[in-house]
Motif scaffolding. Structure first.
Motif, short mmCIF file in Angstrom:
data_model
loop_
_atom_site.label_atom_id
_atom_site.label_comp_id
_atom_site.label_asym_id
_atom_site.label_seq_id
_atom_site.Cartn_x
_atom_site.Cartn_y
_atom_site.Cartn_z
N PRO A 277 0.80 -1.24 0.00
CA PRO A 277 0.00 0.00 0.00
C PRO A 277 0.84 1.29 0.00
N PHE A 278 0.32 2.30 -0.71
CA PHE A 278 0.89 3.65 -0.66
C PHE A 278 -0.26 4.52 -0.19
N VAL A 279 -0.20 4.98 1.06
CA VAL A 279 -1.32 5.72 1.62
C VAL A 279 -0.91 7.19 1.80
N ALA A 280 -1.60 8.07 1.06
CA ALA A 280 -1.27 9.49 1.13
C ALA A 280 -2.25 10.20 2.06
N VAL A 281 -1.71 11.00 2.97
CA VAL A 281 -2.56 11.78 3.88
C VAL A 281 -2.18 13.25 3.71
N ASN A 282 -3.18 14.08 3.41
CA ASN A 282 -2.89 15.51 3.34
C ASN A 282 -3.14 16.11 4.72
N CYS A 283 -2.05 16.35 5.45
CA CYS A 283 -2.18 16.79 6.84
C CYS A 283 -2.89 18.13 6.94
N GLY A 284 -2.85 18.92 5.88
CA GLY A 284 -3.48 20.23 5.93
C GLY A 284 -4.96 20.19 5.64
N GLY B 119 3.75 -1.11 3.67
CA GLY B 119 4.03 -0.20 2.56
C GLY B 119 4.54 1.15 3.04
N THR B 120 3.96 2.20 2.45
CA THR B 120 4.45 3.55 2.69
C THR B 120 3.32 4.46 3.12
N ILE B 121 3.60 5.37 4.06
CA ILE B 121 2.63 6.42 4.33
C ILE B 121 3.27 7.73 3.86
N PHE B 122 2.49 8.51 3.11
CA PHE B 122 3.00 9.76 2.56
C PHE B 122 2.29 10.91 3.27
N LEU B 123 3.02 11.61 4.12
CA LEU B 123 2.43 12.71 4.90
C LEU B 123 2.65 14.02 4.15
N ASP B 124 1.63 14.43 3.42
CA ASP B 124 1.74 15.64 2.62
C ASP B 124 1.46 16.85 3.50
N ILE C 225 -0.60 -1.86 18.40
CA ILE C 225 -0.60 -2.36 17.02
C ILE C 225 0.78 -2.14 16.42
N LYS C 226 1.40 -3.26 16.00
CA LYS C 226 2.76 -3.15 15.43
C LYS C 226 2.64 -2.97 13.93
N VAL C 227 3.45 -2.06 13.37
CA VAL C 227 3.41 -1.85 11.92
C VAL C 227 4.82 -1.75 11.35
N ASP C 228 4.90 -2.10 10.06
CA ASP C 228 6.17 -1.96 9.35
C ASP C 228 5.89 -0.95 8.23
N ILE C 229 6.34 0.27 8.44
CA ILE C 229 5.96 1.34 7.53
C ILE C 229 7.15 2.20 7.14
N ARG C 230 7.19 2.58 5.88
CA ARG C 230 8.17 3.61 5.49
C ARG C 230 7.43 4.94 5.47
N VAL C 231 8.06 5.95 6.03
CA VAL C 231 7.41 7.27 6.05
C VAL C 231 8.09 8.20 5.06
N MET C 232 7.26 8.80 4.21
CA MET C 232 7.77 9.88 3.37
C MET C 232 6.91 11.09 3.71
N ALA C 233 7.56 12.24 3.83
CA ALA C 233 6.81 13.45 4.15
C ALA C 233 7.13 14.50 3.11
N ALA C 234 6.20 15.41 2.89
CA ALA C 234 6.44 16.48 1.91
C ALA C 234 5.99 17.80 2.48
N THR C 235 6.67 18.83 2.06
CA THR C 235 6.27 20.17 2.49
C THR C 235 6.74 21.21 1.49
N ASN C 236 5.95 22.30 1.37
CA ASN C 236 6.43 23.38 0.52
C ASN C 236 6.83 24.61 1.34
N VAL C 237 6.92 24.39 2.67
CA VAL C 237 7.42 25.50 3.49
C VAL C 237 8.82 25.15 4.00
N ASP C 238 9.54 26.16 4.48
CA ASP C 238 10.87 25.93 5.00
C ASP C 238 10.74 25.35 6.40
N LEU C 239 10.87 24.03 6.50
CA LEU C 239 10.62 23.34 7.77
C LEU C 239 11.65 23.74 8.84
#
Ligand SMILES: Nc1ncnc2c1ncn2[C@@H]1O[C@H](COP(=O)(O)OP(=O)(O)OP(=O)(O)O)[C@@H](O)[C@H]1O
Ligand SMILES: [Mg+2]
Length: 469
Positions: free
Chosen positions: A209-216, A252-257, A288-302
């Motif tokens: 799975p590739f699960v994208a979440v738009n945090c905003g 799989g991967t969680i994509f934190l946009d 709950i145990k999970v095996d996840i890769r995290v990718m995050a994205a941002t367009n601001v200067d973190l």
């Protein structure tokens, strides 16, 4: 990867030709015995000494060498070195009459694939060879897929020939086989999600799975349950149990946009989940145990957000194990003509309309524009142009929206615009259209970005004659 490409791989790689094995032994009965044993499955070439072995290797493709350690003109380990020097990809299995641990270790150190003592069991030898050739087939297939992905105009779905993006393609390839967290930064519309999906689609989590979440986009009070789920009755209104995005993404991967918008209490929880690789649903007590890769994205200067105290420093470093920074489109102008062609084809297919191309003056204007909304803005424009274009007719300069180009603004700096009020209007038109393009012509969002009241924006648009084309 579509079906036809896969069939092609099977034909060219697996069924390409039988692996070629070179048998090097000074004793004729041994060479003959090996030939009989192997000829059904492999092509066999034989050599009786080091010199003829090297000749055979130089004159044709050899995949694997069965190499006797004792040869009349050289010793096997020396020959092994020479073979590896010539082509490190050739596999070598050493055959020796003596069961010398020292010799075996020396051979393996010099790059031999295996070391077998004579007399050997036929089955053992066949198994060793099969293991090697299976590995070879798999390697060719992976190399082929990687090559297929890396074409001259981009990488899979990502179109680009700019050196900065080429370096990013290399990085994508390298990180795809790891599970390290990736932080993708770049202005809006530069392809952050596309890159995240590319990493997932070729890496070790491919097909998962590739699960994208738009945090905003999710209200702060619902975000925790969105990410981690909740148990029935966890809070007012929680009538049923809910599975969160982290649980869906397991394996799989969680994509934190737009990760910068994550509220502080969730930043703490996220950090803990990343460290412990487990969590509890809201209102629950089962771990709950999970095996996840995290990718995050941002367009601001973190980093700036960290300094201002809006983003946790420890989480920032945890997310930024591998940083990928996407350049804005104005810094890779060489990609604009390529992207235009790509989107013309893509949206032509979608609208079932044939648009033969775009005139060179229109391309020039598009190349000179600054693209504040980056590739998304370009794609939206081309889609709009395709929708409005007449079947079979080239798109030309006059079809482009009025006032979106730098030429308009260039008149300001070159002194062509003499009247102050006209110059101001040019600037306003250019600026407003830029923001509107960036927000996909959403007036409310655009007004917010400009820190202007919506009614003021609407009045300005009317005054300046700005209309969505
Ligand atoms: N190099 C590229 N080649 C082809 N299409 C691209 C490329 N980069 C982006 N796109 C397309 O542009 C659009 C925007 O890309 P994407 O959603 O990945 O950007 P983003 O950086 O996540 O934007 P945002 O910050 O607004 O969420 C998508 O439709 C994507 O397919
Ligand atoms: Mg995005």
């Amino acid at each position: 990867m579509g079906q036809p490409a896969r069939n092609f791989i099977l034909k060219t790689v697996v069924g390409m030709r039988r692996p070629v094995i070179l048998v090097v032994d000074d004793e004729q009965p041994v060479r003959e015995m090996l030939q009989v044993l192997l000829r059904d499955k492999y092509m066999i070439v034989a050599a009786r000494d080091g010199k003829s072995a090297l000749e055979a290797i130089r004159s044709g493709p050899v995949d694997l060498v069965l190499l006797d350690v004792n040869l009349p003109d050289t010793d096997g380990i020396r020959l092994l070195e020479k073979i590896k020097e010539f082509d490190n990809e050739i596999g070598v299995v050493m055959l020796s009459a003596s069961d010398s641990a020292q010799q075996a270790v020396a051979s393996l150190r010099k790059g031999a694939y295996d070391y077998i003592t004579k007399p050997f069991d036929d089955e053992d030898l066949l198994l060793t060879i099969k293991r090697y050739t299976d590995k070879l087939t798999l390697k060719s297939e992976v190399d082929y897929l990687k090559e297929e992905l890396r074409n001259k105009n981009g990488y899979g779905e990502i179109i680009s020939k700019s050196p900065k993006m080429r370096a990013i393609f290399d990085l994508i390839q390298k990180v795809s086989i790891t599970s390290s967290s990736i932080l993708i930064t770049g202005e809006s519309g530069t392809g952050k999600e596309l890159v995240a999906r590319a990493v997932q689609s070729i890496g070790s989590r491919k097909g998962k799975p590739f699960v994208a979440v738009n945090c905003g986009a999710v209200p702060a009070e619902l975000m925790e349950s969105e990410l981690f789920g909740h148990e029935r009755g966890a809070f007012t209104g929680a009538h049923t149990k809910k599975i969160g995005k982290f649980e869906y993404a397991d394996g799989g991967t969680i994509f934190l946009d737009e990760v910068a918008t994550l509220p502080m209490h969730l930043q703490i929880k996220l950090l803990r989940v990343l460290q412990e690789k487990s969590f509890e649903r809201v209102g629950g007590n089962i771990l709950i145990k999970v095996d996840i890769r995290v990718m995050a994205a941002t367009n601001v200067d973190l980093e700036k957000e960290v300094r201002k105290g809006n983003f946790r420093e420890d989480l920032y470093y945890r997310l930024k194990v591998v940083p990928i920074e996407l350049p804005p489109l104005r810094e890779r102008k060489e990609d604009i003509p390529l992207l235009i062609q790509h989107f013309l084809k893509k949206h032509g297919r979608k609208c079932n309309k044939f648009v033969p191309g775009i005139s060179s003056d229109a391309i020039n204007a598009l190349v000179n524009y600054s693209w504040p909304g980056n590739i998304r803005e370009l794609e939206n424009l081309i889609e709009r142009l395709v929708v409005l274009a007449r079947e079979g007719q080239e798109i030309n300069y006059n079809d482009l929206p009025v006032g979106m180009f730098c030429a308009d603004i260039e008149g300001l700096s070159t002194g062509e615009q003499k009247d102050f009020r006209d110059a101001l209007k040019s600037f306003e038109r250019h600026y407003i259209i830029g923001i509107l393009n960036k927000t996909n012509w959403n007036r409310i969002e655009a007004a917010k970005e400009m820190k202007m009241h919506r009614n003021t924006l609407l009045a300005k648009m009317k005054d300046l004659g700005i209309k969505e084309s």
